[in-house]
Write a protein that holds these residues in place. Sequence first.
Motif: not given
Length: 280
Positions: A228-256
């Motif tokens: 079981q692993w963890s990662w952490t995202m830290a920023s002064d302005s960006r949060a998980p909900a700010d993700a660009d869904v179209s860029r995630i969709e484009a990555l899905e062609a490559h990611t496992k």
Amino acid sequence: MSGLWYDENFQDDTRLGLRAIRTHFSGRSEYQKVEIFETKRFGRVLAIDEIFMTSERDEYFYHEMLVHPALTCHADPKRVLVIGGGDGGTVREVLRHNVDKVVMIEIDELVVRASQEHLPTIGTAWDDPRLEVRFDDGIKYVCESDDEKYDIVLLDGTDPVGPGEVLFEKRFYEGCKRMLKPGGVFALQSETVFLFEDVFVETQQKLRELFAQVHPYFGPVPIYASGQWSWTMASDSRAPADADVSRIEALEAHTKYYCRDIHKGAFAMPNHVRKRLAAL
Ligand code: SPD
């Protein structure tokens, strides 16, 4: 089956073992012992100071999760700094994005040379012209460099033992923040909550003292202690909900592993973690 058992010894009370069918590389640098060996289920495995770092069969969980949440949450990531990451998996995933420049600062040239020769399925992007690899001390770089700042800083380090210990210190995180442009995002591996809960919680605390937004997220890495692993995202302005869904969709062609559902689900907080963090 022949071959010797290779054990990762976790704090002298827990051992995780893989049968090493064959050794591909074994060497020692001024920093650490570096080994690459063959296993039946995980393919080639990289171990540093007898701790499993990555394997051909499960590396995608770790590298995709370190890289893609941060890059998809940034508005337009062009310059990326990677500290560590000598096996090449992290920069490979970064270079799937429309970035202009990736600088990788790895202290140990031996890790890169051994991985380039013996882990070619992981480091598939070494020749990308956008990538610059420098053999240097990551903490010195982030604390002292006058280089142009970055949109993204990624820390792909080892556990907090030996040379990796400094990568869990607040002054190192301050340096990472110092290297970020406004709107920048920092992401790091933050250990197993199950076995290393205090390290995880202390890391969250240090980051909260520096960044307005600190979001841990979770996933499997079968070869790591507890799985079981963890990662952490830290920023002064960006949060998980700010993700660009179209860029995630484009990555899905490559990611496992990484995809829209995983991006949403990985940031869900297990109750025991929520309680520990609420007490900070
Ligand atoms: N317990 C091992 C943690 C190692 C994290 N970094 C791995 C490097 C993979 N690129």
